[in-house]
Enzyme design. Structure first.
Site, PDB file in Angstrom:
ATOM      1  N   ARG A 123       0.846  -1.192   0.000  1.00 58.54           N
ATOM      2  CA  ARG A 123       0.000   0.000   0.000  1.00 58.54           C
ATOM      3  C   ARG A 123       0.882   1.243   0.000  1.00 58.54           C
ATOM      4  O   ARG A 123       2.043   1.198   0.348  1.00 58.54           O
ATOM      5  CB  ARG A 123      -0.898   0.004   1.236  1.00 58.54           C
ATOM      6  CG  ARG A 123      -2.000  -1.036   1.181  1.00 58.54           C
ATOM      7  CD  ARG A 123      -2.790  -1.091   2.478  1.00 58.54           C
ATOM      8  NE  ARG A 123      -3.509   0.138   2.723  1.00 58.54           N
ATOM      9  CZ  ARG A 123      -3.442   0.833   3.870  1.00 58.54           C
ATOM     10  NH1 ARG A 123      -2.680   0.425   4.849  1.00 58.54           N
ATOM     11  NH2 ARG A 123      -4.137   1.941   4.021  1.00 58.54           N
ATOM     12  N   LYS A 188       4.597  -6.062  11.828  1.00 59.94           N
ATOM     13  CA  LYS A 188       3.713  -6.471  10.733  1.00 59.94           C
ATOM     14  C   LYS A 188       3.994  -7.902  10.285  1.00 59.94           C
ATOM     15  O   LYS A 188       5.122  -8.262   9.952  1.00 59.94           O
ATOM     16  CB  LYS A 188       3.894  -5.499   9.563  1.00 59.94           C
ATOM     17  CG  LYS A 188       2.935  -5.740   8.429  1.00 59.94           C
ATOM     18  CD  LYS A 188       2.645  -4.457   7.712  1.00 59.94           C
ATOM     19  CE  LYS A 188       1.992  -4.678   6.374  1.00 59.94           C
ATOM     20  NZ  LYS A 188       1.533  -3.422   5.784  1.00 59.94           N
ATOM     21  N   ARG A 324       0.360   6.608  19.170  1.00 59.18           N
ATOM     22  CA  ARG A 324       1.001   7.881  19.502  1.00 59.18           C
ATOM     23  C   ARG A 324       2.114   7.610  20.497  1.00 59.18           C
ATOM     24  O   ARG A 324       1.880   6.984  21.538  1.00 59.18           O
ATOM     25  CB  ARG A 324      -0.035   8.829  20.106  1.00 59.18           C
ATOM     26  CG  ARG A 324       0.429  10.252  20.110  1.00 59.18           C
ATOM     27  CD  ARG A 324      -0.730  11.203  20.067  1.00 59.18           C
ATOM     28  NE  ARG A 324      -1.392  11.303  21.360  1.00 59.18           N
ATOM     29  CZ  ARG A 324      -2.651  11.671  21.515  1.00 59.18           C
ATOM     30  NH1 ARG A 324      -3.397  11.923  20.474  1.00 59.18           N
ATOM     31  NH2 ARG A 324      -3.185  11.782  22.698  1.00 59.18           N
TER      32      ARG A 324
HETATM   33  C1  BTN Z   1       0.591  -3.741   2.412  1.00 60.40           C
HETATM   34  O1  BTN Z   1       1.281  -2.773   2.082  1.00 60.40           O
HETATM   35  O2  BTN Z   1       0.408  -4.009   3.591  1.00 60.40           O
HETATM   36  C2  BTN Z   1      -0.052  -4.627   1.363  1.00 60.40           C
HETATM   37  C3  BTN Z   1       0.899  -5.659   0.871  1.00 60.40           C
HETATM   38  C4  BTN Z   1       0.317  -6.525  -0.205  1.00 60.40           C
HETATM   39  C5  BTN Z   1       1.365  -7.423  -0.833  1.00 60.40           C
HETATM   40  C6  BTN Z   1       0.743  -8.455  -1.726  1.00 60.40           C
HETATM   41  S1  BTN Z   1       1.846  -9.754  -2.153  1.00 60.40           S
HETATM   42  C7  BTN Z   1       0.691 -10.358  -3.312  1.00 60.40           C
HETATM   43  C8  BTN Z   1       0.116  -9.153  -4.005  1.00 60.40           C
HETATM   44  N1  BTN Z   1       0.966  -8.731  -5.092  1.00 60.40           N
HETATM   45  C9  BTN Z   1       1.516  -7.535  -4.870  1.00 60.40           C
HETATM   46  O3  BTN Z   1       2.291  -6.956  -5.641  1.00 60.40           O
HETATM   47  N2  BTN Z   1       1.081  -7.049  -3.712  1.00 60.40           N
HETATM   48  C10 BTN Z   1       0.188  -7.954  -3.039  1.00 60.40           C
END
Ligand code: BTN
Length: 326
Positions: A123, A188, A324
């Site tokens: 994201r 994460k 925070r």
């Molecule tokens: C995030 O940023 O938290 C979302 C990550 C999503 C990664 C997955 S891996 C499979 C699919 N292909 C990608 O290029 N991105 C998603």
């Protein structure tokens, strides 16, 4: 299957295989095997030992993805939602790939998995670190009669699909961070990326991407710009086979995606609030250059974030939440 992937499959047991035996198995010269070993190291990034007189061995055994095993392990009632299951060795991004297939009219329920992504996307324009043969890079394409604007809650509902999978597998200590990160101990573990195309009033096509860390080395994770963890370090997660995890995830995610068309976020909302790690906590919401401080007060019926600022609850549809600092 290209020869380098056949070699990796043979080496996936973590034992020594001589150059001679590999050459005989694939009907090529030992020099050709040596060349492929170079590609496996450089392109796939796998750590390989070459020992004179013994041959080649991977530093760690690998559990590679098995299409038939995954397919047959998905519960029958969810399997009917799957239209196609593809496993790629190396791809740019399973999401980008399914977006292309979506534009060409592929059916709802098409699933793409990869052993490695060389342009994996997260994201907010981040890259998603996707080394070969570990972790899960999974995308599902789903078509809705709904308008794109009615799909905002879907990004939260799918987080429930992942949580249900982890609970079914006995994994503990994982929760959700709005909108759709999975964290363990504030690190994460997995993230979801939803990409929606469609007409303003529907229909829409969604590609859901899940990146799930099962095993990442310190070196592989060095470029990740936020605290991370992997399933091997989460309570109850160490011994879960990768293929089983994929099958359980697919069963739950397909059910959630199909169920959302009928009922939206409503059946998932209470469950979401229960797993919400930041509910009631002092947080910062970063929206571009804007920084908003408040108390995380849950989500509304569309999945938007509720933030209490000086006694007033405001609704936010985007941004990045963090605790925070004290
Ligand atoms: C995030 O940023 O938290 C979302 C990550 C999503 C990664 C997955 S891996 C499979 C699919 N292909 C990608 O290029 N991105 C998603």
């Amino acid at each position: 299957m290209e020869i380098r992937y056949q070699i990796v499959r043979m080496l996936s047991d973590g034992r020594f295989h001589s150059g001679e035996a590999l050459a005989a198995a694939f009907g090529v010269s030992r020099a050709a095997i040596w060349k492929q070993i170079g590609h496996i190291r450089e392109q796939l990034g796998l750590d390989l030992f070459a020992v004179r007189g013994r041959g080649y061995r991977l530093a760690q055994p690998l559990e590679l993805l098995e299409k038939e095993l995954i397919f047959s392990s998905i519960p029958k009632e969810s399997r009917r939602l799957l239209s196609k299951l593809e496993i790629h060795h190396r791809i740019t991004s399973t999401n980008s790939y399914l977006m292309e297939l979506g534009a060409k009219g592929v059916d709802s329920g098409c699933v793409s998995l990869a052993e490695q992504q060389h342009a994996g996307r997260g994201r907010r324009g981040r890259q998603w670190i996707s080394p070969y043969g570990s972790n899960i890079y999974l995308s599902i394409l789903w078509r809705y009669a709904l308008a794109p604007a009615d799909l905002t809650g879907l990004s939260l509902a799918v987080g429930i699909g992942v949580m249900r999978s982890l609970e079914a597998l006995g994994v503990r200590g994982v929760g959700l961070k709005w909108p759709n990160d999975l964290l363990c101990g504030d690190r994460k573990l997995a993230g979801l990326l939803l990409e929606v195309t469609g007409e303003q009033t529907g229909p829409s096509c969604v590609v859901l991407g899940l990146g799930f860390n099962t095993l990442l080395t310190e070196t592989q994770g060095a470029d990740i710009d936020q605290p991370w963890t992997d399933l091997a370090h989460v309570p109850g997660g160490r011994d879960i086979p990768r293929n089983e995890l994929v099958a359980v995830l697919l069963g739950n995610l397909l059910e959630v995606m199909a169920g959302f068309e009928r009922e939206g976020l409503a059946p998932f909302k209470a469950e979401w609030q229960r797993h919400d790690l930041y509910h009631g906590k002092a947080v910062v919401l970063q929206m571009g250059t804007r920084r908003i401080e408040g108390i995380h007060s849950g989500i509304d019926s569309s999945g938007a974030l509720l933030l209490e600022e000086n006694g007033e609850v405001k609704v936010y549809h985007g941004g990045e939440v963090s605790l925070r600092p004290l």
